[in-house]
Design a protein around this motif. Structure first.
Motif, mmCIF file in Angstrom:
data_model
loop_
_atom_site.group_PDB
_atom_site.id
_atom_site.type_symbol
_atom_site.label_atom_id
_atom_site.label_comp_id
_atom_site.label_asym_id
_atom_site.label_seq_id
_atom_site.Cartn_x
_atom_site.Cartn_y
_atom_site.Cartn_z
ATOM 1 N N LEU A 105 0.830 -1.211 0.000
ATOM 2 C CA LEU A 105 0.000 0.000 0.000
ATOM 3 C C LEU A 105 0.861 1.256 0.000
ATOM 4 O O LEU A 105 0.569 2.223 -0.708
ATOM 5 N N GLN A 106 1.935 1.226 0.783
ATOM 6 C CA GLN A 106 2.820 2.389 0.835
ATOM 7 C C GLN A 106 3.515 2.604 -0.513
ATOM 8 O O GLN A 106 3.729 3.740 -0.938
ATOM 9 N N GLN A 127 3.114 5.951 -3.019
ATOM 10 C CA GLN A 127 4.260 6.727 -3.496
ATOM 11 C C GLN A 127 4.355 6.724 -5.015
ATOM 12 O O GLN A 127 4.477 7.779 -5.644
ATOM 13 N N GLU A 128 4.299 5.530 -5.618
ATOM 14 C CA GLU A 128 4.565 5.406 -7.052
ATOM 15 C C GLU A 128 3.404 5.876 -7.931
ATOM 16 O O GLU A 128 3.618 6.253 -9.080
ATOM 17 N N GLU A 129 2.191 5.856 -7.408
ATOM 18 C CA GLU A 129 1.030 6.210 -8.225
ATOM 19 C C GLU A 129 0.425 7.550 -7.814
ATOM 20 O O GLU A 129 -0.740 7.826 -8.075
ATOM 21 N N ARG A 130 1.243 8.365 -7.184
ATOM 22 C CA ARG A 130 0.767 9.668 -6.704
ATOM 23 C C ARG A 130 0.169 10.495 -7.843
ATOM 24 O O ARG A 130 -0.882 11.143 -7.678
ATOM 25 N N GLU A 131 0.807 10.489 -8.999
ATOM 26 C CA GLU A 131 0.330 11.303 -10.125
ATOM 27 C C GLU A 131 -1.068 10.874 -10.563
ATOM 28 O O GLU A 131 -1.921 11.709 -10.868
#
Length: 596
Positions: free
Chosen positions: A348-349, A353-357
């Motif tokens: 989940l973390q 982080q990686e899919e923030r955009e």
């Protein structure tokens, strides 16, 4: 030298400007698109020509031939107004050339689609008077025959057939665009009767079926889909019609769980094949979106997320984007509690982080809210604060705002950000007091603020707060604050009541604190507390020391003798004090014997 006229030495009109435009990166990309337009036009893929044309920069200078290709494509796909405009540009740039004649003919045919026969006939007469009569004379005769319903005998029958069929097809597409489907049906059947080309029926009827489907006239659409499957079973249109019938069955069923598993399996199979066979066609986009909906309806959050991310990469300009982002957000959010239970917190973390955009484009603050809330439930307040703050400027649904601000206020308070906590608490009281007034965190904050200002009011709130599900550690914090305020206010009875609260679990130090405060100020209460503390902490040398000292002050020396003796055994501070006291007491006794 190719940029200059051999006679004047001046740059050829438009060519130099076009060359300079194409020398830029944008121009290079546009030139590539123009080549694709030419290729699509040769293949009679008129819809693709228009789609490619829409991607060109508005300032790009097109050649007359390019204007004509796009104009012809608009005409063929049923958009005569646009065809007239672009044909006029092509004609004006090639006056006196055959291309100009073809463009003028295209304008006339477009006016026929619009039902403007008088204007078309007038323009046809003017065209026939000029040089175009020699270059496109036969096409002029065909159009005149169509307008006057009177064919000249010297016109090639094949040319008549070709022109009439083209006009019927353009008329059919025009009626589809207008939504006049009944007239479009008539045109389709007339075309088949005139042309005798039975195989083209599948194209007409599939277009009709699709138009009825998108208009919401499902029974009519189903009839055409079924007709195609019956008459042209081994065809692309038949395959796509079968997909549509499965789609209709799925979408018309309100309770999806009642559908046979095989129906959904077959539908997903059709979706996979359409995406593989026809990736550039609009129906592939629709099929992809339907696949997302199916996974979402099945509550298969992982596949929903995977298919939404694939969709966003392939169709970044899709009309379905808003809904796709919504499915992505809801699926991602639904995974939060499930992954916590499965121990996939790190996953989940990583997603956060990686899919923030993507979350930002989806306006999906609720994912970070739920992530923060789960960490909060496990009392991991630092991580909870981090993800609550990650919401930042992302919108949240109205129903979670009270809880979100309440959690933020609480976390700010326990992290020492009292000013922030005060601001948020004030906002909550003003806007959400009815929704948050009974929440443990709200009562904690309110009680803590009240105890600092009004002890009586604060204690009343404390009693209410202690009944809630507030974690024990924070209940103890409030009781301690109330205890401290009560002692400061010399309200020792209240302090003693707080000390006895089972939620506080008072320690030896707490009893010693109150004993030391009541030793002189309230001897009777001191004795009550002393009696209780001896039972709770029978081995406490500090409590024994206070007892001995208290008894000695009362003059009960016989009782103190044994206590002081017991207290001298050990190395604690109290033991050392007792040892010192015992020495002094013995010296005093010797001195008294010597004197008396």
């Amino acid at each position: 030298m190719i940029f200059f006229s051999s006679s004047s030495g001046q740059p050829k009109e438009g060519i130099l400007k076009r060359f300079l435009t194409n020398a830029t990166p944008t121009g290079i990309e546009a030139d590539r698109t123009l080549k694709e337009i030419e290729s699509a036009f040769r293949l009679k893929d008129y819809a693709k020509v228009i789609q490619l044309f829409s991607t060109l920069p508005p300032s790009l200078q097109l050649s007359p031939e390019e204007f004509f290709m796009v104009a012809e494509s608009f005409y063929q796909t049923g958009e005569p107004e646009k065809a007239i405009d672009l044909a006029e540009r092509a004609s004006s740039l090639r006056r006196g050339k055959e291309l100009s004649c073809s463009a003028e003919l295209l304008k006339i045919k477009s006016r026929l689609l619009l039902g403007k026969e008088k204007e078309a006939l007038k323009e046809l007469d003017e065209l026939e008077k000029g040089f175009c009569a020699e270059l496109v004379g036969d096409q002029i005769k065909v159009l005149r025959g169509l307008l006057k319903k009177n064919w000249e005998v010297d016109v090639d029958p094949n040319l008549i057939k070709t022109e009439v069929e083209e006009l019927y097809l353009a008329r059919f597409n025009y009626l589809l665009k207008k939504g006049d489907l009944k007239e479009a049906e008539k045109i389709a059947f007339n075309y088949l009767n005139i042309s005798g080309e039975y195989q083209k029926g599948k194209n007409f009827f599939f277009s009709l079926a699709e138009a009825y489907f998108k208009k919401g006239e499902i029974p009519r659409a189903k009839k055409f889909y079924q007709l195609i499957i019956t008459e042209w079973d081994v065809s692309k249109e038949s395959f796509l019609s079968k997909f549509r019938l499965y789609q209709i069955a799925y979408e018309s069923t309100k309770i999806k769980e009642l559908l046979p598993p095989k129906t959904i399996e077959d539908l997903l199979m059709y979706i996979t094949q359409i995406k593989a066979k026809y990736p550039s066609e609009g129906i592939a986009e629709e099929a992809s979106f339907l696949g997302i909906r199916i996974y979402y309806d099945q509550r298969d959050w992982e596949r929903t997320r995977k298919s939404t991310k694939e969709f966003l990469k392939i169709y970044p300009e899709s009309s379905f984007l808003t809904k796709v982002y919504d499915y992505y957000c809801q699926a991602s959010t639904s995974l939060v509690p499930a992954y916590f239970l499965q121990g996939k917190v790190g996953e989940l973390q990583k997603i956060a982080q990686e899919e923030r955009e993507i979350f930002e484009k989806a306006n999906c603050g609720v994912f970070y809210y739920h992530l923060g809330k789960e960490f909060y439930r496990y009392n991991l307040y630092t991580l909870s604060s981090y993800y609550f703050l990650s919401v930042q400027d992302l919108p949240l649904p109205g129903e979670v705002l009270p809880d979100y601000y309440l959690k933020l206020a609480f976390l700010a308070e326990i992290n020492g950000e009292e000013e922030v906590s005060d601001i948020l608490l004030s906002y909550l009281q003003k806007n959400f007091s009815k929704k948050t007034g009974s929440e443990p965190e709200y009562l904690f904050l309110k009680t803590k603020k009240a105890l600092a200002k009004d002890l009586n009011y604060g204690v009343n709130l404390l009693r209410e707060t202690l009944k809630t599900a507030l974690p024990v550690a924070f209940k103890r914090e409030l009781i301690f604050q109330a205890l401290k305020r009560a002692i400061q206010a010399k309200r020792f009875t209240l302090a003693y009541d707080l000390l006895q609260n089972p939620g506080y679990d008072a320690g030896e130090g707490d009893y010693l604190w109150l004993l030391s405060e009541t030793f002189s100020a309230d001897p009777k209460l001191f004795e009550r507390i002393l009696l209780e503390s001896k039972k709770k902490f029978p081995k406490s040398s500090a409590i024994l020391w206070l007892e001995a000292y208290h008894l000695e002050r009362k003059g009960e020396l016989k009782k103190t003798s044994n206590l002081w003796g017991n207290l001298t055994q050990g190395q604690n501070l109290e033991n050392r004090l007792a040892q010192q006291y015992e020495k002094i007491r013995k010296l005093t006794e010797r001195a008294q014997k010597l004197v008396y």
